[in-house]
Design a protein around this motif. Structure first.
Motif, PDB file in Angstrom:
ATOM      1  N   VAL A   1      64.051  17.239  16.307  1.00 58.23           N
ATOM      2  CA  VAL A   1      62.799  17.908  16.338  1.00 58.23           C
ATOM      3  C   VAL A   1      61.680  17.181  15.501  1.00 58.23           C
ATOM      4  CG1 VAL A   1      63.568  20.633  16.111  1.00 58.23           C
ATOM      5  CG2 VAL A   1      63.453  18.906  13.814  1.00 58.23           C
ATOM      6  N   TYR A   2      62.164  15.833  15.807  1.00 57.21           N
ATOM      7  CA  TYR A   2      61.087  14.661  15.268  1.00 57.21           C
ATOM      8  C   TYR A   2      60.047  14.967  16.303  1.00 57.21           C
ATOM      9  CZ  TYR A   2      58.925  10.234  14.494  1.00 57.21           C
ATOM     10  OH  TYR A   2      58.201   9.175  14.479  1.00 57.21           O
ATOM     11  N   ALA A   3      58.822  14.641  16.082  1.00 57.55           N
ATOM     12  CA  ALA A   3      57.532  14.977  16.801  1.00 57.55           C
ATOM     13  C   ALA A   3      57.866  14.370  18.353  1.00 57.55           C
ATOM     14  CB  ALA A   3      56.370  14.527  16.282  1.00 57.55           C
ATOM     15  N   LEU A   4      58.108  13.104  18.510  1.00 53.60           N
ATOM     16  CA  LEU A   4      58.416  12.606  19.708  1.00 53.60           C
ATOM     17  C   LEU A   4      59.559  13.161  20.600  1.00 53.60           C
ATOM     18  CD1 LEU A   4      58.023   8.601  19.061  1.00 53.60           C
ATOM     19  CD2 LEU A   4      56.267  10.387  19.823  1.00 53.60           C
ATOM     20  N   ASN A   5      60.418  14.005  19.969  1.00 49.24           N
ATOM     21  CA  ASN A   5      61.745  14.442  20.592  1.00 49.24           C
ATOM     22  C   ASN A   5      61.588  16.054  20.809  1.00 49.24           C
ATOM     23  OD1 ASN A   5      62.890  12.075  20.170  1.00 49.24           O
ATOM     24  ND2 ASN A   5      63.890  12.568  18.216  1.00 49.24           N
ATOM     25  N   ILE A   6      60.707  16.635  20.386  1.00 44.69           N
ATOM     26  CA  ILE A   6      60.309  18.026  20.426  1.00 44.69           C
ATOM     27  C   ILE A   6      60.352  18.656  21.955  1.00 44.69           C
ATOM     28  CG2 ILE A   6      58.889  20.005  20.126  1.00 44.69           C
ATOM     29  CD1 ILE A   6      58.549  19.050  17.269  1.00 44.69           C
TER      30      ILE A   6
ATOM     31  N   LEU B   1      54.167  10.980  24.380  1.00 46.18           N
ATOM     32  CA  LEU B   1      55.246  10.310  25.045  1.00 46.18           C
ATOM     33  C   LEU B   1      55.025   8.724  25.335  1.00 46.18           C
ATOM     34  CD1 LEU B   1      56.365  13.314  27.295  1.00 46.18           C
ATOM     35  CD2 LEU B   1      57.098  12.789  24.996  1.00 46.18           C
ATOM     36  N   ASP B   2      54.022   8.491  25.777  1.00 45.90           N
ATOM     37  CA  ASP B   2      53.711   7.103  25.996  1.00 45.90           C
ATOM     38  C   ASP B   2      53.067   6.230  25.053  1.00 45.90           C
ATOM     39  OD1 ASP B   2      54.599   7.944  28.485  1.00 45.90           O
ATOM     40  OD2 ASP B   2      52.652   8.313  29.365  1.00 45.90           O
ATOM     41  N   LYS B   3      52.113   6.777  24.215  1.00 46.01           N
ATOM     42  CA  LYS B   3      51.350   6.226  23.500  1.00 46.01           C
ATOM     43  C   LYS B   3      52.128   6.159  21.886  1.00 46.01           C
ATOM     44  CE  LYS B   3      47.025   5.949  25.401  1.00 46.01           C
ATOM     45  NZ  LYS B   3      45.495   6.079  25.123  1.00 46.01           N
TER      46      LYS B   3
ATOM     47  N   ASP C   1      51.947   8.642  19.788  1.00 43.41           N
ATOM     48  CA  ASP C   1      51.107   9.274  18.844  1.00 43.41           C
ATOM     49  C   ASP C   1      51.497  10.624  18.381  1.00 43.41           C
ATOM     50  OD1 ASP C   1      48.787  10.093  17.373  1.00 43.41           O
ATOM     51  OD2 ASP C   1      47.581  10.284  19.006  1.00 43.41           O
ATOM     52  N   ILE C   2      52.031  10.509  17.263  1.00 51.77           N
ATOM     53  CA  ILE C   2      52.762  11.800  16.789  1.00 51.77           C
ATOM     54  C   ILE C   2      51.849  12.656  16.161  1.00 51.77           C
ATOM     55  CG2 ILE C   2      54.872  10.655  16.017  1.00 51.77           C
ATOM     56  CD1 ILE C   2      54.034  10.621  13.228  1.00 51.77           C
ATOM     57  N   GLY C   3      50.504  12.475  16.218  1.00 50.84           N
ATOM     58  CA  GLY C   3      49.237  13.352  15.968  1.00 50.84           C
ATOM     59  C   GLY C   3      49.060  14.174  17.333  1.00 50.84           C
ATOM     60  N   ALA C   4      49.515  13.775  18.482  1.00 49.60           N
ATOM     61  CA  ALA C   4      49.185  14.379  19.560  1.00 49.60           C
ATOM     62  C   ALA C   4      50.090  15.878  19.745  1.00 49.60           C
ATOM     63  CB  ALA C   4      49.799  13.539  20.812  1.00 49.60           C
ATOM     64  N   PRO C   5      49.507  16.772  20.257  1.00 50.67           N
ATOM     65  CA  PRO C   5      50.249  18.241  20.193  1.00 50.67           C
ATOM     66  C   PRO C   5      51.729  18.203  21.050  1.00 50.67           C
ATOM     67  CG  PRO C   5      48.419  18.345  21.528  1.00 50.67           C
ATOM     68  CD  PRO C   5      48.234  17.017  20.957  1.00 50.67           C
ATOM     69  N   ALA C   6      52.600  18.633  20.310  1.00 48.41           N
ATOM     70  CA  ALA C   6      53.695  19.089  21.409  1.00 48.41           C
ATOM     71  C   ALA C   6      53.878  20.470  21.422  1.00 48.41           C
ATOM     72  CB  ALA C   6      55.063  18.369  20.422  1.00 48.41           C
ATOM     73  N   CYS C   7      55.074  20.862  21.862  1.00 49.44           N
ATOM     74  CA  CYS C   7      55.238  22.315  22.276  1.00 49.44           C
ATOM     75  C   CYS C   7      54.975  23.462  21.156  1.00 49.44           C
ATOM     76  CB  CYS C   7      56.830  22.506  22.783  1.00 49.44           C
ATOM     77  SG  CYS C   7      57.360  21.359  24.107  1.00 49.44           S
ATOM     78  N   ASN C   8      55.479  22.958  20.017  1.00 51.97           N
ATOM     79  CA  ASN C   8      55.554  23.725  18.837  1.00 51.97           C
ATOM     80  C   ASN C   8      54.186  23.852  18.360  1.00 51.97           C
ATOM     81  OD1 ASN C   8      55.901  21.125  18.068  1.00 51.97           O
ATOM     82  ND2 ASN C   8      56.096  21.668  15.893  1.00 51.97           N
ATOM     83  N   ASP C   9      53.238  22.723  18.484  1.00 51.93           N
ATOM     84  CA  ASP C   9      51.890  22.887  18.071  1.00 51.93           C
ATOM     85  C   ASP C   9      51.016  24.046  18.763  1.00 51.93           C
ATOM     86  OD1 ASP C   9      51.525  20.646  16.138  1.00 51.93           O
ATOM     87  OD2 ASP C   9      52.254  19.580  17.827  1.00 51.93           O
TER      88      ASP C   9
END
Length: 440
Positions: free
Chosen positions: A183-188, A225-227, A229-237
């Motif tokens: 559940v790390y931001a990039l893995n969500i 995923l590409d840059k 940027d863990i500030g970008a929204p993932a599913c849970n956001d």
């Protein structure tokens, strides 16, 4: 059969085949490593009991690299000093599994429907959690019960619905702040996609399975995923995590507005707000989609066949929508053109070796005007859009004129150098001829 009994079976089998001997040796090495890891944990985390036989027995017969005994030493709970019995109960000092099962407090392996309450035993207890992880919220189980997953599992008994271990994994749980965590931001997105992109698994739920593919192509997915940027929204956001629920038609704008605050405010003041509410249209999603949110394009606004405006409006629909759209398109197009013209002239000056640092910096002001205009467009007020572009147009014109001046300065220096060179050459020739005439 207890763990030690199984070990003895392996011990006997090594007499009959080389393969069995290799398995035996592998298990022995593995058991030794696990025991060593356990000893290290005990040394660094006094909460672990030296008499904990769980890992010792399980590592003797579990030969899968994903087995609990292989994973647990890396788990955040083990690192916090917890042992197997803290979750599964039982007396870890016993060395016979039958005695452990018969002991008081033994909980064993929970069934999928039991897992949320199993984890909540500790994670919903503020008095317990404050001793181990004070900042961690203790309302996950309550939120889970309100989620789509929780209602499916706890309400309908659907064991395919996600529970705690579906997302957090089990026995190798890591802090969400670590890249190793599921559940790390990039893995969500990938964690959610394990179920939601599996068409066979999701069959019967009536929801699409292309969300991850669409998200990966979106501006949000590109940033995350590409840059990286863990500030970008993932599913849970957008959907929430423990209380995961798809936004409804009336709540989409609120979800998007959590990040796009200014755009949300402009849209709320626009004539579209009332119309969308009356017709039950999803606000942001109506033009931008949901998972496949792409970089906004100028042609989206206007009256061309490719614009989004003509999807709902026509010239004879009795509104000023298309006239307004065309004016907004023209205003923004002029600002884009002014930026390109100023940037092109700045680049030309740069290529000629002139100092254009001030012009580069001033171009950022024009870029900000473009961003601000793209925000104001959501008000669908042509006058407000034109008023917003005006400062940007003026700034672009100043950059253009300054760059032209730099280029003029370049040619002045170049021509001046040429003329000076000719004069110097002429004087040198004349001096040479004078010297020759004197010598004669």
């Amino acid at each position: 059969m207890g763990g030690r009994d199984i070990y003895r079976c392996n011990d006997n089998s090594r007499l009959f085949s080389g393969v069995s001997r290799m398995i035996f040796m592998t298990n022995r090495i593995k058991r030794t490593l696990v025991l060593f890891g356990t000893l290290v944990l005990v040394c660094f985390f006094p909460g672990l009991s030296l008499a904990d036989n769980c890992l010792g027995c399980h590592s003797g017969w579990e030969d899968d690299e994903r087995a609990p005994s292989a994973l647990f030493p890396t788990d955040i709970h083990a690192q916090a000093g917890l042992g197997c019995s803290d979750c599964h109960g039982g007396n870890p000092e016993l060395d016979d599994m039958d005695d452990v099962r018969a002991g008081k407090g033994y909980r064993g392996v929970p069934k999928p429907k039991e897992i949320p309450a199993f984890c909540a035993t500790c994670h919903s207890d503020p008095n317990y959690m404050i001793k181990h992880n004070p900042p961690l919220a203790t309302d996950q189980f309550d939120k889970y019960k309100t989620s789509v997953h929780g209602k499916q599992l706890l309400g309908k008994g659907d064991i395919k619905a996600a529970n705690c271990v579906s997302c957090h994994s089990v026995h190798d749980i890591a802090s969400p702040q670590l890249p190793a965590s599921t559940v790390y931001a990039l893995n969500i997105p990938g964690t959610c996609a394990k179920c939601h992109s599996d068409a066979a698994y999701m069959a019967g739920y009536g929801i699409p399975t292309d969300q991850y593919d669409d998200y990966a192509k979106s501006v949000h997915g590109h940033a995350l995923l590409d840059k990286k940027d863990i500030g970008a929204p993932a599913c849970n956001d957008c959907h929430g995590n423990h209380g995961a629920t798809p936004p409804g038609v009336t709540s989409i704008s609120a979800v998007c507005g959590m990040c796009h605050t200014l755009i949300s405010e402009e849209f709320s003041k626009s004539p579209h707000k009332k119309a969308f509410d009356e017709m039950g249209y999803p606000e942001c999603e109506g033009c931008h989609s949901n998972h496949l949110v792409l970089e906004p394009q100028l042609f989206w606004v206007g009256t061309s066949d490719s614009s989004l405006c003509v999807n709902c409006h026509s010239a004879d629909d009795g509104t000023i929508a298309l006239a307004t759209a065309e004016k907004m398109h023209s205003s923004l197009q002029e600002l884009y053109d002014a930026y390109d013209r100023a940037e092109e002239k700045t680049d030309e000056g740069d290529v000629k070796g002139m100092m254009v640092t001030d012009q580069r910096f001033a171009l950022k002001e024009v870029s900000q005007a473009i961003i601000k205009t793209r925000t104001i467009i959501h008000s669908f007020d042509a006058e407000a859009v034109a008023k917003t572009t005006a400062p940007g147009m003026q700034a672009a014109e100043k950059v253009y004129e300054a760059s032209v001046a730099k280029i003029d300065e370049y040619y002045f220096r170049r021509y001046g150098l040429g003329i000076a060179t000719l004069i110097i050459t002429f004087l040198a020739v004349m001096l040479f001829l004078k010297i020759k005439s004197v010598e004669k």
